[in-house]
Design a protein around this motif. Structure first.
Motif, mmCIF file in Angstrom:
data_model
loop_
_atom_site.group_PDB
_atom_site.id
_atom_site.type_symbol
_atom_site.label_atom_id
_atom_site.label_comp_id
_atom_site.label_asym_id
_atom_site.label_seq_id
_atom_site.Cartn_x
_atom_site.Cartn_y
_atom_site.Cartn_z
ATOM 1 N N LEU A 151 -27.400 1.488 -3.915
ATOM 2 C CA LEU A 151 -27.010 2.893 -3.983
ATOM 3 C C LEU A 151 -27.268 3.594 -2.655
ATOM 4 O O LEU A 151 -28.186 3.235 -1.910
ATOM 5 N N ALA A 152 -26.444 4.618 -2.389
ATOM 6 C CA ALA A 152 -26.605 5.416 -1.170
ATOM 7 C C ALA A 152 -26.158 6.835 -1.468
ATOM 8 O O ALA A 152 -25.364 7.079 -2.388
ATOM 9 N N ALA A 153 -26.652 7.795 -0.685
ATOM 10 C CA ALA A 153 -26.229 9.180 -0.838
ATOM 11 C C ALA A 153 -24.829 9.344 -0.258
ATOM 12 O O ALA A 153 -24.443 8.664 0.697
ATOM 13 N N GLY A 154 -24.049 10.285 -0.854
ATOM 14 C CA GLY A 154 -22.747 10.617 -0.294
ATOM 15 C C GLY A 154 -21.601 10.396 -1.250
ATOM 16 O O GLY A 154 -21.667 9.548 -2.142
ATOM 17 N N GLY A 155 -20.546 11.191 -1.044
ATOM 18 C CA GLY A 155 -19.314 11.041 -1.798
ATOM 19 C C GLY A 155 -18.242 10.394 -0.953
ATOM 20 O O GLY A 155 -18.416 10.163 0.251
ATOM 21 N N LEU A 156 -17.097 10.067 -1.573
ATOM 22 C CA LEU A 156 -16.006 9.385 -0.883
ATOM 23 C C LEU A 156 -14.756 10.251 -0.905
ATOM 24 O O LEU A 156 -14.371 10.780 -1.962
ATOM 25 N N ASN A 157 -14.101 10.379 0.239
ATOM 26 C CA ASN A 157 -12.893 11.182 0.364
ATOM 27 C C ASN A 157 -11.727 10.454 -0.289
ATOM 28 O O ASN A 157 -11.452 9.300 0.037
ATOM 29 N N THR A 158 -11.032 11.125 -1.221
ATOM 30 C CA THR A 158 -9.957 10.466 -1.966
ATOM 31 C C THR A 158 -8.710 10.219 -1.118
ATOM 32 O O THR A 158 -7.830 9.466 -1.529
ATOM 33 N N THR A 159 -8.623 10.844 0.055
ATOM 34 C CA THR A 159 -7.464 10.630 0.934
ATOM 35 C C THR A 159 -7.733 9.536 1.958
ATOM 36 O O THR A 159 -6.885 8.656 2.191
ATOM 37 N N THR A 160 -8.924 9.549 2.546
ATOM 38 C CA THR A 160 -9.228 8.599 3.627
ATOM 39 C C THR A 160 -10.160 7.468 3.195
ATOM 40 O O THR A 160 -10.268 6.452 3.879
ATOM 41 N N GLY A 161 -10.894 7.672 2.070
ATOM 42 C CA GLY A 161 -11.878 6.680 1.641
ATOM 43 C C GLY A 161 -13.149 6.699 2.459
ATOM 44 O O GLY A 161 -14.018 5.839 2.285
ATOM 45 N N VAL A 162 -13.300 7.687 3.362
ATOM 46 C CA VAL A 162 -14.472 7.759 4.235
ATOM 47 C C VAL A 162 -15.610 8.459 3.490
ATOM 48 O O VAL A 162 -15.405 9.528 2.902
#
Length: 689
Positions: A151-162
């Protein structure tokens, strides 16, 4: 086991030597043979003339006959002062027999079957034929495995996947995967917005696409053809990613690799130790005194142990609602508490989950007719609905609230009386924990909980029953085979038991539809074989015939019908073969009849697989409660009801797989499946095709 007389019989009668010695020798020899005959006759005597269930505290019986002890314990066993101080031990099928002032005991060690997960290869030429085997062979996938993740902190951008690094989101680092392969994620969501879980697919570092989970409690997906790794966006919420290494998702989240064909149930859902084929009952309540009580629960800073088996707020806190005590044990099925004291503006709160997140059902002390239902976590409090309980009720000291959990269907009792139910299946499974929870609000005067009890279920099971099985016994009677498994129907059941550990119950009418055969005509030829296989093959009551209505029948006639059939089963198949939780014909019945039949060993009944209004004597509200999940317990009469589902006789092999997958994919039904084949003839006919 009978005593062998042959060594004594082989001793010749003495006609020589000292006359006195010869006479004494022959007298002793004959006396020993007579004693052995008497001992060997005891099991047969005990199996007949059954009088009912006996508990250690019951008055001493006055009627001669056989009695079944209700309570057993480890060696030397539970003592029965009302039965000549005989004892009943765990793991033994024990019967007491009274003859005058003399009590005799018969006990047989009960077998157990350990299902080791080995599946034998298909044999299309077996007695049952390939059709029955093909119906069931794809139900188990031994290849499903848990996939490790970090597990890691952070969300993922649905357009770029970054990914970003926000602590208000939690995700996994990249998980290596196979392309075009089925996976699933389970045990997620601390809130009702499970759309927040998404899987993002990559080829190396190149973002391919993402897939939202929707509102399902199990999130299945198939990796794209060019995908070699993915990341899962687990959850969102204030500080949910603040400390990924200590997050409860490390233990509650599962990523599982399975079959891409979609025709399998994962092996971990089916395998386990089968200790009995009966519908599993809830274990005896664990009731702890103060010295142990604190060790059985996890308390927040504001909640702790008071005096003997009591818990309450120990001091005021600045946080409303978020003060819990949760059992250390998981998968709790029942949580119960007695009100020791309650403020006039207070409310009693019980639920399931843990100290990170839980469902709570809340009833105010003031007169009201509903329970408010809340989803509570360290991220906030959400009202998700209410459960109507009929007439208004004011809570006072001494009242007992009990929650019975079947999946995420919560059944409510006040003072042992069914009050209502609430189905929270659409909310997700929190973090995978279902501990028993006692909740407190920010008020020392709020309420004190006393006599806390909790109960757990035993292992998951799959139970298959076959109705209208009278002709199985007619065929045995006519054909007189060497083994019961020379019968084509029983051969099918044994093949499935040997390969998969399946357990079966045959529910039989007393007589067939043409009235040319009844159970009194069934020979006892195979009694020993039935007893030897009684750990997986049971026989139970279905009715005297197909036309009798057990909802309207008189109590006297209902008892006579039940005992007539049970006594015949006992005669030709042994007491251990009796299924004490049968299906009444056409799902008829009444609570009055069920309560009376408890005196003769009945513990529960299987309810309908459809929405008929006349269902096992249950009220409309009780029917709603059981149809939302698997089961329901009526504390007023001490009787257990289990829902029949799915029904297998009217569908082909592909549909059977689909039906069982649907049961497995529902959190409310995945643990306890009770499959039904309504006529024994149907399974045999399918096997012949």
């Amino acid at each position: 086991m009978a005593i062998d007389k042959k060594p004594i019989q082989d001793l010749p009668v003495k006609h020589f030597g000292d006359k006195h010695f010869s006479s004494e020798f022959n007298t002793v020899r004959n006396s020993l043979l007579d004693i052995i005959d008497g001992i060997n006759a005891v099991p047969a005597m005990i199996e007949s003339d059954f009088k009912g269930i006996l508990s250690p505290s019951d008055p001493a019986p006055t009627e001669d006959g056989t009695y079944k002890p209700s309570v057993s314990s480890a060696d030397p066993g539970t003592n029965y002062p009302n039965a000549g101080n005989l004892k009943s031990m765990n793991g033994y099928d024990t019967l007491f027999y009274k003859k005058g002032s003399v009590w005799t005991k018969s006990e047989t060690k009960m077998p157990e079957v350990d299902v080791d997960g080995v599946v034998e290869a298909s044999n299309p030429n077996a007695v049952s034929g390939g059709t029955v085997y093909d119906r069931y062979k794809n139900l188990i996938n031994l290849g499903s495995t848990n996939v490790p993740f970090t597990l890691a902190a952070g969300g993922l951008n649905t357009t770029t996947g970054v990914p970003n690094t926000s602590v208000n989101w939690l995700r996994t680092l990249p998980v290596t995967c196979d392309p075009s392969t089925a996976y699933s994620v389970e045990g997620y969501s601390m809130d009702s917005n499970s759309i927040n879980m998404r899987v993002f697919f990559y080829n190396g570092s190149t973002f391919l696409s993402y897939l939202p989970s929707g509102s399902a409690t199990t999130f299945p997906f198939t990796t794209p053809a060019t995908c070699n790794n993915f990341m899962v966006q687990v959850a969102s919420g204030t500080d949910v990613g603040l400390s990924p290494s200590t997050s409860p998702y490390n233990s509650s989240l599962k990523i599982i690799k399975g079959s891409a064909s979609g025709d399998y149930l994962k092996a971990e859902k089916l395998f386990g130790t089968i200790s009995t084929p009966q519908i599993q009952k809830i274990e005896t309540a664990k009731d702890y005194e103060n010295v142990y009580f604190g060790g059985e629960f996890k308390f927040t800073a504001q909640v702790g142990v008071e005096e003997y088996k009591k818990t309450a707020m120990l001091a005021s806190s600045g946080v409303n609602h978020l003060n819990f005590a949760a059992t250390n044990e998981n998968n709790i099925s029942v949580i119960s508490a007695k009100i020791d004291s309650i403020a006039s503006n207070g409310s009693i709160r019980l639920g399931f989950g843990d100290t990170d997140s839980c469902f709570q059902l809340i009833k105010t002390a003031a007169s009201s007719s509903i329970f408010d239902v809340y989803l509570m976590s360290r991220y906030g409090v959400t009202s998700i609905g209410s459960a109507a309980i009929g007439s208004a009720k004011t809570l006072v000291a001494g009242d007992v609230l009990t929650l019975f959990r079947s999946g995420l269907n919560f059944i409510i009792y006040i003072n042992g009386v069914f009050s209502g139910s609430y189905n929270a299946a659409s909310q997700g499974t929190l973090n995978g924990n279902m501990k028993g929870v006692i909740g407190f609000r920010d008020n020392v005067q709020y309420w004190k909980a006393a006599n806390i009890q909790y109960k757990k279920r035993k292992a998951p099971y799959l139970h298959i029953s076959v109705d209208d099985s009278i002709n199985v016994f007619r065929e045995l009677s006519i054909n007189n085979p060497a083994s019961i498994f020379d019968n084509a129907r029983l051969a099918i059941y044994k093949e499935m038991h040997d390969k998969y550990g399946a357990c079966f119950s045959l529910f039989a009418f007393y007589q067939n539809s043409s009235n040319t055969f009844n159970l009194s005509q069934m020979p006892a030829t195979w009694k020993a074989e039935f007893i030897a296989n009684s750990h997986w093959l049971k026989i139970g009551f279905h009715g005297v015939d197909s036309t009798t209505d057990y909802t309207t029948i008189s109590l006297t006639d209902g008892v006579e019908h039940y005992t007539r059939i049970i006594n015949e089963i006992n005669r030709f198949a042994g007491y251990s073969t009796i299924d004490n939780m049968p299906r009444f014909s056409n799902f008829k019945g009444s609570k009055t009849l069920h309560a009376e039949l408890k005196k003769y060993g009945l513990v529960g009944a299987l309810t309908a697989d459809d929405t008929r209004t006349d269902d096992s004597g249950l009220t409309t509200a009780e029917q709603t409660a059981i149809r939302n999940a698997d089961d329901y317990y009526n504390y007023e009469i001490g009787f257990y009801y289990a829902r029949t589902s799915p029904r297998l006789d009217a569908v082909n092999a592909t549909a059977v797989v689909t039906m069982l997958k649907n049961e497995n994919n529902s959190y409310n039904t995945k643990m306890y499946s009770k499959c039904s084949i309504t006529r024994a003839e149907n399974l045999q006919q399918k096997a012949k095709k």
